[in-house]
Write a protein that holds these residues in place. Structure first.
Motif: not given
Length: 172
Positions: A68-75, A160-164, A166-172
């Motif tokens: 939830l902490s990771n989720y909060q950082a994005f949302t 899971e959608r948010v994590n995806e 984040i992965r896309e953002y980090l891979s760019e």
């Protein structure tokens, strides 16, 4: 005859009072957003946390808080996770921050359900509130308090959608 005209007059007055007093003061889409999570309900609903409970309840709680902490950082939602501690004798309740989210352990004789009900009733006038739980009664009550309700499954899918993203953002 007088009672009929009196009733019409009362209804007209009452209708005028209600329309003016129930208008929202702020636009919903710009209000700060809160996500209130029924902690143990989520822990017991997610398979990866449920298997941790059998070995170590504290580990399951910490894993949920970390996710939830990771989720909060994005949302950027204000997240409050509520855990039942109502069976602990003499417990006065506890509130603390874990990284960027708020954690609440209820006091003795207070369930997470009742805490969430009181909290949503209190803050929905000023904030947009979502509640994550699969408990049908809590969902019903919080909908009545003008909250958006997410089941444990829907919360997991959104994480899971948010994590995806984040992965896309980090891979760019």
């Amino acid at each position: 005859m007088d009672t009929v005209s009196t009733k019409k007059h009362w209804k007209r007055e009452r209708k005028q009072e209600l329309t003016g007093s129930y208008k929202r003061k702020t636009n919903l889409q710009y209000r700060e957003k809160y996500l209130i999570v029924d902690g143990y309900n989520i822990v017991h609903a997610w398979d990866e946390l449920k298997c941790l409970v059998e070995d170590n309840l504290e580990g399951a709680r910490l894993k949920l808080l970390d996710v939830l902490s990771n989720y909060q950082a994005f949302t950027k939602f204000e997240i409050i996770v509520v855990f039942d501690a109502y069976k602990v004798k003499g417990n006065l309740g506890e509130m603390f921050d874990f990284q960027n989210i708020h954690v609440v352990y209820t006091k003795e004789a207070e369930t997470a359900d009742s805490y969430i009900e009181k909290l949503t009733h209190k803050i929905t006038r000023d904030y947009q509130v979502m509640v994550a739980t699969s408990d049908g009664l809590v969902q019903l009550i919080t909908r009545g308090n003008d909250c958006i309700v997410m089941s444990a499954r829907e919360l997991k899918e959104d994480i899971e959608r948010v994590n995806e993203h984040i992965r896309e953002y980090l891979s760019e």
